[in-house]
Every structure is written in C-alpha cells, then in structure tokens.
Design an enzyme around this catalytic site. Sequence first.
Site, PDB file in Angstrom:
ATOM      1  NE  ARG A  43      37.136  -5.041 -36.546  1.00 54.30           N
ATOM      2  CZ  ARG A  43      38.008  -4.663 -37.500  1.00 54.30           C
ATOM      3  NH1 ARG A  43      38.176  -5.571 -38.535  1.00 54.30           N
ATOM      4  NH2 ARG A  43      38.794  -3.583 -37.547  1.00 54.30           N
ATOM      5  CG  HIS A  79      33.520  -1.647 -37.548  1.00 56.34           C
ATOM      6  ND1 HIS A  79      34.855  -1.231 -37.751  1.00 56.34           N
ATOM      7  CD2 HIS A  79      33.643  -2.124 -36.385  1.00 56.34           C
ATOM      8  CE1 HIS A  79      36.003  -1.452 -36.961  1.00 56.34           C
ATOM      9  NE2 HIS A  79      35.104  -2.304 -35.802  1.00 56.34           N
ATOM     10  CG  ASP A 121      23.109   3.452 -42.726  1.00 50.77           C
ATOM     11  OD1 ASP A 121      24.523   3.136 -42.545  1.00 50.77           O
ATOM     12  OD2 ASP A 121      23.523   4.702 -43.265  1.00 50.77           O
ATOM     13  CB  SER A 164      26.564   3.816 -44.644  1.00 51.71           C
ATOM     14  OG  SER A 164      26.768   3.541 -43.117  1.00 51.71           O
ATOM     15  CD  GLU A 191      30.174   4.225 -43.145  1.00 50.05           C
ATOM     16  OE1 GLU A 191      30.056   3.029 -42.610  1.00 50.05           O
ATOM     17  OE2 GLU A 191      29.184   4.963 -43.129  1.00 50.05           O
ATOM     18  CG  ASN A 219      35.469   0.365 -41.244  1.00 52.86           C
ATOM     19  OD1 ASN A 219      35.409  -0.162 -40.098  1.00 52.86           O
ATOM     20  ND2 ASN A 219      34.613   1.310 -41.563  1.00 52.86           N
ATOM     21  N   PRO A 277      34.386   3.694 -31.864  1.00 49.34           N
ATOM     22  CG  PRO A 277      33.548   1.983 -30.502  1.00 49.34           C
ATOM     23  CD  PRO A 277      33.283   2.838 -31.655  1.00 49.34           C
ATOM     24  CG  HIS A 320      36.300  -7.158 -28.666  1.00 47.70           C
ATOM     25  ND1 HIS A 320      36.580  -6.039 -27.883  1.00 47.70           N
ATOM     26  CD2 HIS A 320      35.870  -6.559 -29.944  1.00 47.70           C
ATOM     27  CE1 HIS A 320      36.435  -4.979 -28.655  1.00 47.70           C
ATOM     28  NE2 HIS A 320      35.882  -5.296 -29.808  1.00 47.70           N
ATOM     29  CB  THR A 321      34.060 -13.964 -27.091  1.00 45.07           C
ATOM     30  OG1 THR A 321      34.419 -15.334 -26.710  1.00 45.07           O
ATOM     31  CG2 THR A 321      32.943 -13.878 -27.806  1.00 45.07           C
TER      32      THR A 321
END
Length: 312
Positions: free
Chosen positions: A59, A63, A71, A73, A85, A91, A158, A188-189
Amino acid sequence: MAFRVAFLTSLLILSMSSSGNALSLNYYEKTCPDAEWIIAAAVKAAAAKDKTVPAALLRMHFHDCFIRGCDASVLLNSKGSNKAEKDGPPNVSLHAFYVIDNAKKQVEALCPGVVSCADILALAARDAVVLSGGPTWDVPKGRKDGRTSKASETVQLPAPTFNISQLQQSFSQRGLSMEDLAALSGGHTLGFAHCSSFQSRINMNNADPTINPSFAESLRNICPIHNQAKNAGANMDASSATFDNTYYKLILQGKSLFASDQALLSHPETKNLVSKFASSHQSFNEAFVKSMIKMSSINGGQEVRKDCRVVN
C-alpha cells in the site's frame, strides 16, 4: 510461470528504455550487488514478527507512486510548517516505515549513497507480494528520491468511494490503462480496511444497492454507526494475508468492501477482467506483474537520500 514473467519483464524494460527511461534490471550490479538480498531479508524479518507488514508495504508503494511518481516522497517526515504526505488524511493509517529504514541502514553500511529509498520501497513491495504467496518479478531500478512531499497533494490518491469514471481518470493521468486499474486493484487482496472507508455503503437508510445485503449486515455488526472503536474494520478479503484472486471472486458476489472495488463491474472492460481474474489465478498474477512494473517505473526524483525520512 517464472519464465513467462521474466520474458514479460524483458519486453517491458525494452519498451521503457526506448522511451528514454533510465531504469534497468542490473542498475546496482556493480555498485551494490547485494542490495536486493539485504532488502528482502529486512522485509522477511519484519513480516515474521508482524503479519500486517506485507500489506502495509504494498500500500505504501502505491501511495508513493500516485503522487509524484515513485520517488519515496511518502517516506519524508513533516518539517516546520510543511506537512508531508505521510501526514495527509489518506496516509495516516500507513505503517511499517521502520522496515524501509532498517533496509536503508543496512544498505548504506555496505554501499553508502548508492541505493535510493524509492528503489528500496519498490523492491520491498515486490518482496511483500512474494512473501504473501504472490508472483515474483525483476524490478527495474535506478529511481531517484524526491525532495518535495506535501500532505495537500494526497487528495490525488484514488479514494475508496470513487466510481469507475473517477478511477479511470486517476489512472489515465498516470499513463495507466483500464487493465492496469483492474490488475492493480487486486492488491486489495491483502490487508485491512477501517470502517470509515466503507461506512457510507452500509448505512441502513441509504445502503449501496451493489452490496450483498447479508454482507452489508455483517459489516454493520462490525461497524455500528453510533459506537465505533477507533481501529474497527474488516479484512479486505477472506484470505487477507495471502496474495490470491479471492478479491475478484468476492466482487462478483457483491462482497467487496470499497465502492471503488465494486465499481469495476460497472464498465465492460474492467467487468470482463474481474471475471477473468476470478477464474484464473495465473491470469491475475501475470497482469499484476505487468501493471506493477509499469506503475513503479513512474519516477521524478532528483537525489539518493542518505536517510529516507529527510532530504539530503
């Protein structure tokens, strides 16, 4: 399967090279040949102590890539008036940053200033999938780390409430296709979702018509609207620690947690892919590998950080 994935990887690398991308499979062959082994060992050690680590790393990589490209970030700490972030609303539930820190520390001891945090995260995400029983692949390397991280930009991620048009736009802006959307959603499994990410779908007075009624009722018992524990939620699927195609089977049954997952059935192309991946684990694995390589090759960094949490 291993040969097919390797062949596929080679084709993708050729296409990336022709477009001027600097990534390559043997980027650290001479400068830090043991980097991948060190990173894999760090991920394995952490996962042995905490079974949520693989899902967290996968994940985290998604993200990271969806904001400024892959990168690293997402790894930067907030500083002064700048909120990074990792402290943006989508997050705040990210965790296992220490795994990347540990891998970076070991790699730096052996090859100082050579291996980027972005590459470590991309490799760790691959290792997380493998540890969970998923496919392996050769990760293109040579990413640079970014110097900018803004919590305000996490609105670009998203959301679990997105419909198919919003998902399509989000992915296409990053050069990703509808097939990439369907395949990458399969991540998402793995993992766990907090009630807040699917609460709107199960409200009694305005329940989502696409959700299986008995499944919605079971979720209401887990997430009562007036008495919700901070960490209440549900596993993403029935085998949430195993990388498999159960996720797609549940979508066909109306038993996905997120509106964005169920939305895959509202477009002919993604609906066909959901059916294909639900019936063939191998088809899912091959599509996931292809889309992961494509997504993780989006990069816009400038340096190789010495510490993944701060710019040089």
